[in-house]
Write a protein that holds these residues in place. Structure first.
Motif, PDB file in Angstrom:
ATOM      1  N   ALA A  12      54.023  52.214  83.891  1.00  0.00           N
ATOM      2  CA  ALA A  12      52.952  52.049  84.887  1.00  0.00           C
ATOM      3  C   ALA A  12      52.023  50.898  84.508  1.00  0.00           C
ATOM      4  N   ASP A  13      51.704  50.763  83.209  1.00  0.00           N
ATOM      5  CA  ASP A  13      50.864  49.646  82.752  1.00  0.00           C
ATOM      6  C   ASP A  13      51.548  48.314  83.017  1.00  0.00           C
ATOM      7  N   LEU A  14      52.845  48.249  82.720  1.00  0.00           N
ATOM      8  CA  LEU A  14      53.593  47.016  82.944  1.00  0.00           C
ATOM      9  C   LEU A  14      53.658  46.672  84.424  1.00  0.00           C
ATOM     10  N   LEU A  15      53.874  47.693  85.261  1.00  0.00           N
ATOM     11  CA  LEU A  15      53.926  47.452  86.707  1.00  0.00           C
ATOM     12  C   LEU A  15      52.572  46.961  87.214  1.00  0.00           C
ATOM     13  N   ASP A  16      51.494  47.561  86.739  1.00  0.00           N
ATOM     14  CA  ASP A  16      50.151  47.109  87.133  1.00  0.00           C
ATOM     15  C   ASP A  16      49.939  45.656  86.712  1.00  0.00           C
ATOM     16  N   PHE A  17      50.344  45.310  85.499  1.00  0.00           N
ATOM     17  CA  PHE A  17      50.200  43.936  85.011  1.00  0.00           C
ATOM     18  C   PHE A  17      50.985  42.948  85.870  1.00  0.00           C
ATOM     19  N   VAL A  18      52.265  43.248  86.145  1.00  0.00           N
ATOM     20  CA  VAL A  18      53.060  42.287  86.919  1.00  0.00           C
ATOM     21  C   VAL A  18      52.548  42.168  88.353  1.00  0.00           C
ATOM     22  N   ARG A  19      52.031  43.260  88.918  1.00  0.00           N
ATOM     23  CA  ARG A  19      51.440  43.178  90.276  1.00  0.00           C
ATOM     24  C   ARG A  19      50.222  42.274  90.284  1.00  0.00           C
ATOM     25  N   GLY A  70      60.493  48.291  81.369  1.00  0.00           N
ATOM     26  CA  GLY A  70      60.032  47.070  82.006  1.00  0.00           C
ATOM     27  C   GLY A  70      59.562  47.267  83.418  1.00  0.00           C
ATOM     28  N   ALA A  71      59.115  46.156  83.996  1.00  0.00           N
ATOM     29  CA  ALA A  71      58.684  46.124  85.393  1.00  0.00           C
ATOM     30  C   ALA A  71      58.780  44.687  85.876  1.00  0.00           C
ATOM     31  N   PHE A  72      59.011  44.526  87.172  1.00  0.00           N
ATOM     32  CA  PHE A  72      58.951  43.194  87.758  1.00  0.00           C
ATOM     33  C   PHE A  72      58.507  43.295  89.205  1.00  0.00           C
ATOM     34  N   VAL A  73      57.883  42.210  89.671  1.00  0.00           N
ATOM     35  CA  VAL A  73      57.378  42.107  91.040  1.00  0.00           C
ATOM     36  C   VAL A  73      57.724  40.722  91.560  1.00  0.00           C
ATOM     37  N   THR A  74      58.156  40.657  92.809  1.00  0.00           N
ATOM     38  CA  THR A  74      58.384  39.375  93.467  1.00  0.00           C
ATOM     39  C   THR A  74      57.030  38.817  93.888  1.00  0.00           C
ATOM     40  N   ALA A  75      56.730  37.599  93.473  1.00  0.00           N
ATOM     41  CA  ALA A  75      55.460  36.955  93.818  1.00  0.00           C
ATOM     42  C   ALA A  75      55.585  36.125  95.096  1.00  0.00           C
ATOM     43  N   SER A  76      56.744  35.497  95.301  1.00  0.00           N
ATOM     44  CA  SER A  76      56.999  34.748  96.534  1.00  0.00           C
ATOM     45  C   SER A  76      58.491  34.779  96.814  1.00  0.00           C
ATOM     46  N   ARG A  86      67.854  47.467  96.221  1.00  0.00           N
ATOM     47  CA  ARG A  86      66.462  47.359  96.661  1.00  0.00           C
ATOM     48  C   ARG A  86      66.216  45.925  97.124  1.00  0.00           C
ATOM     49  N   ARG A  87      65.586  45.794  98.248  1.00  0.00           N
ATOM     50  CA  ARG A  87      65.093  44.499  98.724  1.00  0.00           C
ATOM     51  C   ARG A  87      63.637  44.420  98.296  1.00  0.00           C
ATOM     52  N   LEU A  88      63.275  43.323  97.656  1.00  0.00           N
ATOM     53  CA  LEU A  88      61.935  43.176  97.116  1.00  0.00           C
ATOM     54  C   LEU A  88      61.289  41.893  97.633  1.00  0.00           C
ATOM     55  N   PRO A  89      60.647  41.975  98.815  1.00  0.00           N
ATOM     56  CA  PRO A  89      59.914  40.813  99.314  1.00  0.00           C
ATOM     57  C   PRO A  89      58.641  40.610  98.486  1.00  0.00           C
ATOM     58  N   ALA A  90      57.932  39.530  98.733  1.00  0.00           N
ATOM     59  CA  ALA A  90      56.707  39.222  97.989  1.00  0.00           C
ATOM     60  C   ALA A  90      55.775  40.435  97.969  1.00  0.00           C
ATOM     61  N   GLY A  91      55.276  40.740  96.778  1.00  0.00           N
ATOM     62  CA  GLY A  91      54.360  41.865  96.584  1.00  0.00           C
ATOM     63  C   GLY A  91      55.038  43.168  96.216  1.00  0.00           C
ATOM     64  N   LYS A  92      56.359  43.214  96.302  1.00  0.00           N
ATOM     65  CA  LYS A  92      57.095  44.448  95.986  1.00  0.00           C
ATOM     66  C   LYS A  92      57.791  44.308  94.636  1.00  0.00           C
ATOM     67  N   GLY A  93      57.902  45.426  93.945  1.00  0.00           N
ATOM     68  CA  GLY A  93      58.563  45.420  92.657  1.00  0.00           C
ATOM     69  C   GLY A  93      58.848  46.832  92.204  1.00  0.00           C
ATOM     70  N   ARG A  94      59.138  46.964  90.920  1.00  0.00           N
ATOM     71  CA  ARG A  94      59.471  48.285  90.387  1.00  0.00           C
ATOM     72  C   ARG A  94      59.364  48.288  88.873  1.00  0.00           C
ATOM     73  N   ALA A  95      59.229  49.476  88.336  1.00  0.00           N
ATOM     74  CA  ALA A  95      59.293  49.692  86.895  1.00  0.00           C
ATOM     75  C   ALA A  95      60.623  50.368  86.594  1.00  0.00           C
ATOM     76  N   PHE A  96      61.071  50.275  85.345  1.00  0.00           N
ATOM     77  CA  PHE A  96      62.329  50.907  84.965  1.00  0.00           C
ATOM     78  C   PHE A  96      62.295  51.290  83.492  1.00  0.00           C
ATOM     79  N   ALA A 130      62.407  31.815  95.140  1.00  0.00           N
ATOM     80  CA  ALA A 130      61.631  33.030  94.907  1.00  0.00           C
ATOM     81  C   ALA A 130      60.983  32.882  93.532  1.00  0.00           C
ATOM     82  N   VAL A 131      59.873  33.552  93.345  1.00  0.00           N
ATOM     83  CA  VAL A 131      59.184  33.577  92.055  1.00  0.00           C
ATOM     84  C   VAL A 131      58.858  35.028  91.760  1.00  0.00           C
ATOM     85  N   SER A 132      59.043  35.427  90.499  1.00  0.00           N
ATOM     86  CA  SER A 132      58.759  36.806  90.112  1.00  0.00           C
ATOM     87  C   SER A 132      58.077  36.844  88.753  1.00  0.00           C
ATOM     88  N   VAL A 133      57.445  38.001  88.470  1.00  0.00           N
ATOM     89  CA  VAL A 133      56.786  38.241  87.190  1.00  0.00           C
ATOM     90  C   VAL A 133      57.448  39.464  86.569  1.00  0.00           C
TER      91      VAL A 133
END
Length: 181
Positions: free
Chosen positions: A23-30, A83-89, A119-129, A146-149
């Protein structure tokens, strides 16, 4: 050896409070993905992925990654790291396995039906694992970067790379940090 679907894994409760959770990692990447100035600063290459290492929370490893059209990671896992990742653009697609794989001692596995997830992950969407999460990440666009964190804890001890044909997953190689830094 067959692998069947399993319940999602979570980090052990025994980890110290200062250790970043999924959850911390997901919050950080968001939060990081919402930093438009940082996202715009990543140099993009039309031929290959680009990346910049970031300072993650609590000693985690973090990356800002640019994905040209039509690129992807191939099937892999992050060993003992969560881990976690989020699509930024742009938009990314994640294909993953809803199965816990053995940590070591195998080269080929036959997957059972029902383990595939998309999973389709448009900008602003992501997940933890959790640990040993096997997936591939793709930018299927034909004309848009696309750019992701991404963030991982503990810092990646290794990445195992796989090939897949139908329901057969084959371990191809094990990479260590010195291979990609």
């Amino acid at each position: 050896m067959s692998v069947s679907p399993s319940a999602p894994t979570t980090a052990p409760a025994a980890l110290a409070a200062s250790t970043p959770t999924q959850a911390d990692l997901l919050d950080f990447v968001r939060r990081t993905a919402a930093d438009a100035e940082l996202i715009a600063s990543l140099p993009l290459d039309p031929e290959g992925r680009t990346w910049v290492r970031l300072e993650g929370p609590g000693g985690s490893e973090a990356w800002l990654i640019g994905w040209p059209p039509g690129t992807g990671t191939g099937w892999h896992d992050h060993a003992e790291s969560v881990g976690a990742f989020v699509t930024a653009s742009g938009e990314l697609r994640e294909n993953s396995l809803a199965a816990r794989l053995p940590a070591d001692g195998w080269k080929t596995l036959e997957l059972t039906d029902g383990v595939d997830r998309e999973r389709r992950l448009p900008a602003g969407k992501g997940r933890a694992f959790g640990r040993h999460h096997v997936h591939e990440v793709l930018n299927e666009s034909t004309d848009q970067h696309a750019v992701s964190v991404h963030a991982y804890y503990p810092p990646l001890p290794q990445i195992r790379r796989y090939s897949r044909v139908g329901q057969v997953l084959h371990l191809e190689q094990v990479e260590r940090p010195e291979d990609w830094q």
